[in-house]
Design an enzyme around this catalytic site. Structure first.
Site, PDB file in Angstrom:
ATOM      1  N   GLY A   1      30.458  22.690  45.402  1.00 58.50           N
ATOM      2  CA  GLY A   1      30.460  22.666  46.858  1.00 58.50           C
ATOM      3  C   GLY A   1      29.251  21.930  47.408  1.00 58.50           C
TER       4      GLY A   1
ATOM      5  N   GLN B   1      22.796  19.693  53.433  1.00 58.28           N
ATOM      6  CA  GLN B   1      22.298  19.174  52.150  1.00 58.28           C
ATOM      7  C   GLN B   1      22.278  17.649  52.117  1.00 58.28           C
ATOM      8  OE1 GLN B   1      25.041  21.847  49.726  1.00 58.28           O
ATOM      9  NE2 GLN B   1      23.261  21.722  48.387  1.00 58.28           N
TER      10      GLN B   1
ATOM     11  N   CYS C   1      22.723  25.713  42.917  1.00 62.83           N
ATOM     12  CA  CYS C   1      22.851  24.890  44.116  1.00 62.83           C
ATOM     13  C   CYS C   1      22.431  23.463  43.782  1.00 62.83           C
ATOM     14  CB  CYS C   1      21.951  25.463  45.212  1.00 62.83           C
ATOM     15  SG  CYS C   1      22.043  24.569  46.772  1.00 62.83           S
ATOM     16  N   LEU C   2      23.164  22.490  44.297  1.00 57.32           N
ATOM     17  CA  LEU C   2      22.830  21.090  44.039  1.00 57.32           C
ATOM     18  C   LEU C   2      21.458  20.715  44.610  1.00 57.32           C
ATOM     19  CD1 LEU C   2      26.256  19.326  44.692  1.00 57.32           C
ATOM     20  CD2 LEU C   2      25.175  19.808  42.483  1.00 57.32           C
TER      21      LEU C   2
ATOM     22  N   HIS D   1      28.659  30.721  49.451  1.00 55.92           N
ATOM     23  CA  HIS D   1      27.446  29.925  49.249  1.00 55.92           C
ATOM     24  C   HIS D   1      27.353  28.781  50.266  1.00 55.92           C
ATOM     25  CE1 HIS D   1      24.336  27.971  46.550  1.00 55.92           C
ATOM     26  NE2 HIS D   1      24.734  26.945  47.279  1.00 55.92           N
ATOM     27  N   GLU D   2      28.461  28.055  50.443  1.00 55.76           N
ATOM     28  CA  GLU D   2      28.437  26.888  51.343  1.00 55.76           C
ATOM     29  C   GLU D   2      28.332  27.318  52.809  1.00 55.76           C
ATOM     30  OE1 GLU D   2      27.765  24.203  49.947  1.00 55.76           O
ATOM     31  OE2 GLU D   2      28.289  24.912  47.953  1.00 55.76           O
TER      32      GLU D   2
ATOM     33  N   HIS E   1      24.868  28.114  53.712  1.00 62.21           N
ATOM     34  CA  HIS E   1      24.065  26.907  53.983  1.00 62.21           C
ATOM     35  C   HIS E   1      24.104  26.524  55.465  1.00 62.21           C
ATOM     36  CE1 HIS E   1      22.396  25.131  50.361  1.00 62.21           C
ATOM     37  NE2 HIS E   1      23.528  25.246  49.696  1.00 62.21           N
TER      38      HIS E   1
HETATM   39 NI    NI Z   1      23.951  25.091  47.712  1.00 64.39          NI
END
Ligand code: NI
Length: 161
Positions: free
Chosen positions: A46, A51, A88-89, A130-131, A134
């Protein structure tokens, strides 16, 4: 289309509340295409707009069944619980133990502004949570009970305490 740079933990933009999307236009389509390309390139589950430096309520979830575009999403129902590894990316290489619901239903708009509902289970439910976090400036590190060690990640064996 273009791959965008992913903002890393520690940058202020990741702590901020995102504004709702009001215009469903070419600029939004371009952002969505770029986010999908960026997510595929990074091999993640995701990606949220902050981000890539955009403070709007937009995220993409892809747990292997194709990308789901979520605009102005909110969680309207949850069921059950799961405790597992989450990363997380924006925080490469680190994974924490995070409790999430086992099943999550989201209400969101598609790229044309039409509202829809989608229910995800397991990894998909985790990714929705999670997304969407954000979009409200919340990172998984604030919800984890602890970081997982390299050994736990390699073996996949850990106690969920
Ligand atoms: Ni993340």
């Amino acid at each position: 289309m273009a791959i965008r740079t992913i903002v890393k933990f520690g940058e202020d933009i990741l702590d901020k509340q995102c504004r709702p999307v009001e215009k469903f236009d070419e600029k939004l389509f371009e952002l969505l295409e770029d986010m999908k390309e960026t997510l595929t390139d990074a091999n993640g589950a995701g990606l949220a707009a902050p981000q890539v430096g955009i403070l709007r309520q937009i995220c993409i979830v892809d747990v292997g069944e194709g990308p789901i575009e979520l605009i102005n999403p909110e969680i309207i129902h949850t069921q059950g619980e799961q405790n597992g590894a989450e990363g997380c990316l924006s925080n490469p290489g680190q994974y924490g133990l995070v409790k999430r619901p086992m099943q999550v239903t989201v209400k969101a708009q598609d790229r044309n502004g039409n509202w829809f509902e989608k229910t995800g289970e397991g990894l998909c439910a985790r990714a929705f949570c999670h997304e969407i976090d954000h979009l409200h400036g919340i990172l998984f590190t604030s919800k984890m009970s602890r970081l997982l060690t390299q050994e736990e990640l390699e073996t996949g064996e850990y106690t969920d305490d």
